[in-house]
Design a protein around this motif. Structure first.
Motif, PDB file in Angstrom:
ATOM      1  N   LEU A   1       0.824  -1.202   0.000  1.00 35.01           N
ATOM      2  CA  LEU A   1       0.000   0.000   0.000  1.00 35.01           C
ATOM      3  C   LEU A   1       0.860   1.255   0.000  1.00 35.01           C
ATOM      4  O   LEU A   1       0.514   2.262  -0.632  1.00 35.01           O
ATOM      5  N   PHE A   2       1.994   1.211   0.687  1.00 35.16           N
ATOM      6  CA  PHE A   2       2.921   2.354   0.690  1.00 35.16           C
ATOM      7  C   PHE A   2       3.393   2.641  -0.733  1.00 35.16           C
ATOM      8  O   PHE A   2       3.510   3.796  -1.144  1.00 35.16           O
ATOM      9  N   TYR A   3       3.656   1.583  -1.492  1.00 33.09           N
ATOM     10  CA  TYR A   3       4.082   1.723  -2.884  1.00 33.09           C
ATOM     11  C   TYR A   3       2.984   2.403  -3.706  1.00 33.09           C
ATOM     12  O   TYR A   3       3.255   3.302  -4.513  1.00 33.09           O
ATOM     13  N   HIS A   4       1.732   1.984  -3.493  1.00 28.39           N
ATOM     14  CA  HIS A   4       0.596   2.577  -4.203  1.00 28.39           C
ATOM     15  C   HIS A   4       0.419   4.041  -3.815  1.00 28.39           C
ATOM     16  O   HIS A   4       0.178   4.905  -4.675  1.00 28.39           O
ATOM     17  N   GLN A   5       0.547   4.342  -2.530  1.00 31.22           N
ATOM     18  CA  GLN A   5       0.377   5.714  -2.039  1.00 31.22           C
ATOM     19  C   GLN A   5       1.421   6.658  -2.635  1.00 31.22           C
ATOM     20  O   GLN A   5       1.126   7.822  -2.927  1.00 31.22           O
ATOM     21  N   LYS A   6       2.624   6.142  -2.806  1.00 34.66           N
ATOM     22  CA  LYS A   6       3.703   6.967  -3.361  1.00 34.66           C
ATOM     23  C   LYS A   6       3.370   7.422  -4.771  1.00 34.66           C
ATOM     24  O   LYS A   6       3.526   8.601  -5.113  1.00 34.66           O
ATOM     25  N   ILE A   7       2.883   6.498  -5.594  1.00 33.29           N
ATOM     26  CA  ILE A   7       2.498   6.854  -6.958  1.00 33.29           C
ATOM     27  C   ILE A   7       1.289   7.778  -6.949  1.00 33.29           C
ATOM     28  O   ILE A   7       1.228   8.753  -7.708  1.00 33.29           O
ATOM     29  N   PHE A   8       0.327   7.500  -6.078  1.00 28.05           N
ATOM     30  CA  PHE A   8      -0.863   8.354  -5.936  1.00 28.05           C
ATOM     31  C   PHE A   8      -0.447   9.793  -5.626  1.00 28.05           C
ATOM     32  O   PHE A   8      -0.956  10.752  -6.232  1.00 28.05           O
ATOM     33  N   SER A   9       0.475   9.963  -4.681  1.00 26.05           N
ATOM     34  CA  SER A   9       0.921  11.306  -4.276  1.00 26.05           C
ATOM     35  C   SER A   9       1.624  12.024  -5.422  1.00 26.05           C
ATOM     36  O   SER A   9       1.413  13.221  -5.642  1.00 26.05           O
ATOM     37  N   GLN A  10       2.455  11.297  -6.158  1.00 27.36           N
ATOM     38  CA  GLN A  10       3.166  11.902  -7.281  1.00 27.36           C
ATOM     39  C   GLN A  10       2.192  12.396  -8.343  1.00 27.36           C
ATOM     40  O   GLN A  10       2.331  13.509  -8.857  1.00 27.36           O
ATOM     41  N   LEU A  11       1.200  11.572  -8.675  1.00 28.63           N
ATOM     42  CA  LEU A  11       0.208  11.960  -9.680  1.00 28.63           C
ATOM     43  C   LEU A  11      -0.651  13.117  -9.194  1.00 28.63           C
ATOM     44  O   LEU A  11      -1.024  14.007  -9.956  1.00 28.63           O
ATOM     45  N   ASN A  12      -0.986  13.109  -7.914  1.00 31.11           N
ATOM     46  CA  ASN A  12      -1.813  14.170  -7.363  1.00 31.11           C
ATOM     47  C   ASN A  12      -1.080  15.504  -7.375  1.00 31.11           C
ATOM     48  O   ASN A  12      -1.686  16.552  -7.614  1.00 31.11           O
TER      49      ASN A  12
END
Length: 273
Positions: free
Chosen positions: A257-268
């Motif tokens: 989930l940390f991996y997913h959150q990192k990409i989410f934050s970058q895109l946001n």
């Protein structure tokens, strides 16, 4: 140049139109099919007692199409020539072999990224059994789905608790193509069982789940319309049902989930610039 007759049709597979032998798709009603000459919708006909091989006919008669000509009940086979790249021809044969895996359990693939990943699997040195397992894992089915259900202890959507299995997808947290090996791709802790529309949002990193206390709550990308999401039954702050996950599985789940959150934050961040 590739010679075509009405024993060859076009099928929409993996978000692309491919030339496919009629025999290979006959009896499959879930595929969208069209005539390779005039692009009209078609229906497939079995090999007839009169000796005609399996072929297609237009759902609506198209008198201008040479492939649709008929003489009474007997189909008059005519040939046309079209330019097809060698790569397209090879891909067509590859997709033809993929059909049983694409459509297994009604899991019709209609996504360009998924098709690319599946082609990579077929180009790998894995055994046929391993390839089938990887493909099913990529579309959220097969062993991966069972592993996710086992880890979460439920066959309902982890967010909405919807128990309708036909609506649910085993969604990878760390994307399939970014997993380092088959162990990660099949790890039940690397998945969440979600309703199909929520799976799409999660897969595109338009939502993620962030830990708040002991809960994992929905976080929206800035692009999403919150009122629209509410109409779809998804509210920012809704929590996943994680009570049945064992501690060892939960640790791996948090890592993914940390991996997913990192990409989410970058895109946001990109969207808000």
């Amino acid at each position: 140049m590739l010679k075509l007759t009405n024993s060859i049709c076009e099928a929409l597979i993996c978000d692309d139109w491919r030339l496919i032998l009629v025999e290979s798709v006959h009896g499959n009603d879930s595929l969208v099919l069209r005539c390779p000459e005039c692009r009209a919708s078609i229906k497939l006909m079995k090999q007839g007692k009169d000796g005609l091989k399996a072929h297609f006919v237009h759902d609506k008669r198209n008198p201008d199409c040479s492939l649709g000509d008929s003489m009474g009940k007997k189909l008059k086979y005519k040939h046309i020539s079209v330019k097809v790249l060698d790569k397209d021809r090879k891909d067509s044969f590859l997709f033809e072999n993929l059909i049983p895996d694409c459509i297994d359990n009604d899991a019709v693939i209609n996504d360009g990224e998924i098709s690319e990943d599946i082609i990579d699997v077929f180009a790998s040195s894995l055994s046929d059994a391993e390839k089938r397992q990887e493909i099913k894992a990529r579309v959220g089915q097969g062993q991966f789905r069972q592993n996710v259900i086992q880890v979460w202890g439920s066959e309902a959507c982890a967010l909405t608790l919807t128990p309708v299995s036909e609506m649910l997808v085993a969604s990878h947290i760390k994307s399939w193509r970014n997993c380092k090996d088959s162990n990660e791709r099949l790890d039940g802790a690397n998945g969440i069982l979600l309703c199909a529309h929520i799976d799409k949002l999660f897969d595109r990193h338009l939502i993620t789940f962030k830990k708040v206390g002991i809960e994992y709550r929905v976080k929206f990308n800035s692009e999403l319309d919150k009122s629209l999401m509410t109409q779809l039954g998804v509210n920012e702050g809704d929590a996943l049902s994680t009570s049945k996950i064992k501690s060892a599985d939960l640790e791996r789940f948090e890592d993914y989930l940390f991996y997913h959150q990192k990409i989410f934050s970058q895109l946001n961040e990109i969207n808000t610039q």
